[in-house]
Design a protein around this motif. Structure first.
Motif, short mmCIF file in Angstrom:
data_model
loop_
_atom_site.label_atom_id
_atom_site.label_comp_id
_atom_site.label_asym_id
_atom_site.label_seq_id
_atom_site.Cartn_x
_atom_site.Cartn_y
_atom_site.Cartn_z
N SER A 169 -6.48 -20.37 17.20
CA SER A 169 -5.90 -19.04 17.03
C SER A 169 -4.84 -18.72 16.25
O SER A 169 -4.04 -19.64 15.59
N GLY A 170 -4.71 -17.42 15.82
CA GLY A 170 -3.74 -16.94 14.86
C GLY A 170 -2.15 -16.98 15.60
O GLY A 170 -1.39 -16.73 14.72
N SER A 171 -2.15 -17.25 16.81
CA SER A 171 -0.87 -17.75 17.64
C SER A 171 -0.29 -19.03 17.09
O SER A 171 0.73 -19.34 17.28
N PHE A 172 -1.28 -19.78 16.54
CA PHE A 172 -0.65 -21.07 15.91
C PHE A 172 -0.44 -21.04 14.48
O PHE A 172 -1.11 -20.25 13.61
N GLN A 173 0.88 -21.63 14.13
CA GLN A 173 0.85 -22.15 12.60
C GLN A 173 0.14 -23.34 12.41
O GLN A 173 0.49 -24.44 13.22
N GLN A 174 -0.84 -23.65 11.63
CA GLN A 174 -1.30 -24.91 11.37
C GLN A 174 -0.54 -25.58 10.15
O GLN A 174 -0.35 -25.10 9.14
N ILE A 175 -0.05 -26.85 10.33
CA ILE A 175 0.66 -27.60 9.66
C ILE A 175 0.03 -28.87 8.93
O ILE A 175 -0.69 -29.43 10.11
N ARG A 176 -0.19 -28.89 7.87
CA ARG A 176 -0.96 -30.11 7.51
C ARG A 176 -0.14 -30.98 6.32
O ARG A 176 0.29 -30.47 5.23
N LEU A 177 0.04 -32.06 6.79
CA LEU A 177 0.83 -33.02 6.02
C LEU A 177 0.35 -33.33 4.69
O LEU A 177 -0.89 -33.55 4.36
N LYS A 178 1.36 -33.50 3.74
CA LYS A 178 1.03 -33.85 2.43
C LYS A 178 0.40 -35.43 2.30
O LYS A 178 -0.36 -35.70 1.49
N GLU A 179 1.16 -35.94 2.92
CA GLU A 179 0.86 -37.61 3.21
C GLU A 179 0.29 -37.88 4.47
O GLU A 179 0.70 -37.46 5.38
N GLU A 180 -0.68 -38.73 4.16
CA GLU A 180 -1.45 -39.29 5.24
C GLU A 180 -0.56 -40.19 6.21
O GLU A 180 0.53 -40.91 5.91
N ARG A 181 -0.70 -40.31 7.69
CA ARG A 181 -0.36 -41.30 8.22
C ARG A 181 0.94 -40.93 8.79
O ARG A 181 1.87 -41.94 9.12
N GLN A 182 1.64 -39.68 8.48
CA GLN A 182 2.70 -39.27 8.97
C GLN A 182 2.79 -38.48 10.03
O GLN A 182 4.05 -37.94 10.60
N GLU A 183 1.73 -37.95 10.42
CA GLU A 183 1.52 -36.94 11.36
C GLU A 183 2.09 -37.09 12.66
O GLU A 183 2.53 -36.25 13.32
N TRP A 184 1.76 -38.28 13.35
CA TRP A 184 2.36 -38.61 14.55
C TRP A 184 3.98 -38.77 14.76
O TRP A 184 4.40 -38.54 15.75
N PHE A 185 4.64 -39.14 13.50
CA PHE A 185 5.96 -39.28 13.63
C PHE A 185 6.49 -37.75 13.50
O PHE A 185 7.45 -37.50 14.27
N VAL A 186 5.84 -36.87 12.70
CA VAL A 186 6.44 -35.56 12.61
C VAL A 186 6.07 -34.79 13.93
O VAL A 186 7.08 -33.99 14.57
N TYR A 187 4.99 -35.27 14.58
CA TYR A 187 4.81 -34.48 15.82
C TYR A 187 5.80 -35.04 16.98
O TYR A 187 6.17 -34.30 17.70
N ALA A 188 6.31 -36.21 16.87
CA ALA A 188 7.34 -36.67 17.65
C ALA A 188 8.68 -35.74 17.51
O ALA A 188 9.16 -35.44 18.49
N ILE A 189 8.97 -35.61 16.22
CA ILE A 189 10.10 -34.43 16.16
C ILE A 189 9.92 -33.36 16.66
O ILE A 189 10.72 -32.74 17.53
N PHE A 190 8.67 -32.68 16.59
CA PHE A 190 8.37 -31.25 17.21
C PHE A 190 8.34 -31.26 18.76
O PHE A 190 8.35 -30.25 19.31
N LEU A 191 8.05 -32.55 19.24
CA LEU A 191 8.35 -32.71 20.73
C LEU A 191 9.87 -32.90 21.26
O LEU A 191 10.02 -32.94 22.42
N SER A 192 10.71 -33.01 20.29
CA SER A 192 11.94 -33.49 20.79
C SER A 192 13.08 -32.25 20.47
O SER A 192 12.76 -31.06 20.13
N GLY A 193 14.40 -32.36 21.05
CA GLY A 193 15.34 -31.51 20.96
C GLY A 193 15.57 -31.08 19.52
O GLY A 193 16.33 -29.89 19.29
N VAL A 194 15.44 -31.88 18.63
CA VAL A 194 15.67 -31.76 17.12
C VAL A 194 14.91 -30.39 16.80
O VAL A 194 15.53 -29.50 15.85
N TRP A 195 13.63 -30.29 16.85
CA TRP A 195 12.83 -29.03 16.66
C TRP A 195 13.42 -27.78 17.75
O TRP A 195 13.61 -26.55 17.11
N ARG A 196 13.66 -28.10 18.97
CA ARG A 196 13.90 -27.00 19.91
C ARG A 196 15.08 -26.45 19.60
O ARG A 196 15.45 -25.02 19.80
#
Length: 266
Positions: free
Chosen positions: A134-161
């Motif tokens: 949906s257009g209600s999402f921003q799709q974020i695609r990392l330039k480096e592979e194998r970093q997506e799960w680490f970045v996902y962890a940040i967006f689940l944390s208080g750092v993002w909130r």
């Protein structure tokens, strides 16, 4: 009287302040951002590309109604960072060809940008061969592979909130725009630590994916061994601590107990 101009929008992005509302400059926000900048970090715009699907008109249908329906994921279907693809609505196959920017790709991080913007979902191991977002999402695609799960962890944390509170536009309908997302600060420890955190999150998501099946099998086995087994009195400890698992819940009640630690070996 001498007149000053604020300059271009992009110019104010560069110095970190293009907003003129008080919320953006609250002391607690400024202190939090200063503490993040003091750590090794990256800006999201440095490590990722972002795109947001834009559709003219897209009619979605209940699952199974179309002979060649394509899953169309919206934030409402993301519950506890999980998606039940069997209930996700579908769009016609023509949408896939007409709007390639809306195609889901493994490794994409989907971030809700409208309203409270609380939904975050990573397209990981299990999603349909063809899916759109949906257009209600921003799709974020990392330039480096194998970093997506680490970045996902940040967006689940208080750092993002905490950052989201500051970056949401101060208008009637709250919204995090692309330019603001590019400035999001990501703590960036050494590679080994990023990999370890990412692997831990990935493993937890895999266990979450099998949690329902494992519980159903366990209940079935117990029912075979103990006729008319009563599960009503078998519940986890009231405070939700993960030191033991003393019973089984129906699928509807498993939301808060899907964590890998909860179902891991004790």
């Amino acid at each position: 009287m001498k007149t000053f101009t604020l300059g271009s929008y992009s110019g104010w992005i560069a110095i970190g302040g293009y907003r003129a509302d008080a919320e953006y400059y609250r002391p607690e926000h400024r202190e939090f951002f200063a503490s993040l900048i003091a750590l090794p970090h990256r800006r999201l715009g440095q490590i990722a590309k972002m795109r947001r699907p834009q559709y003219r008109t897209t009619m979605s249908h209940d699952p199974g109604k179309l002979s060649e329906g394509i899953k169309f994921l919206s934030p409402t279907e993301v519950v506890n960072q999980s998606v039940d693809w069997s209930i996700v609505r579908e769009v016609g196959s023509g949408v896939w060809d007409e709007y390639p920017v809306g195609r889901a790709t493994k490794g994409d991080l989907l971030l809700e940008v409208k309203g409270d913007a609380t939904k975050v979902y990573l397209l990981g191991d299990a999603y349909p061969p063809k899916a759109m977002v949906s257009g209600s999402f921003q799709q974020i695609r990392l330039k480096e592979e194998r970093q997506e799960w680490f970045v996902y962890a940040i967006f689940l944390s208080g750092v993002w909130r905490r950052q989201k509170q500051r970056l949401q536009s101060n208008i009637n309908i709250k919204y995090v725009d692309k330019e603001a997302l590019q400035t999001v600060i990501l703590p960036w420890p050494i590679q080994q630590l990023r990999t370890a955190i990412g692997n831990k999150i990935h493993a937890a998501e895999r266990l979450r994916g099998t949690a329902n099946t494992n519980v159903e099998r366990a209940i079935h086995s117990i029912c075979e061994l103990f006729i008319n087994a009563n599960f009503a009195g078998l519940t986890p400890n009231a405070d939700g601590a993960c030191d033991y698992f003393s019973g089984f819940f129906s699928s509807k009640k498993l939301g808060q107990f899907h964590g890998a630690q909860f179902f891991g070996p004790k």
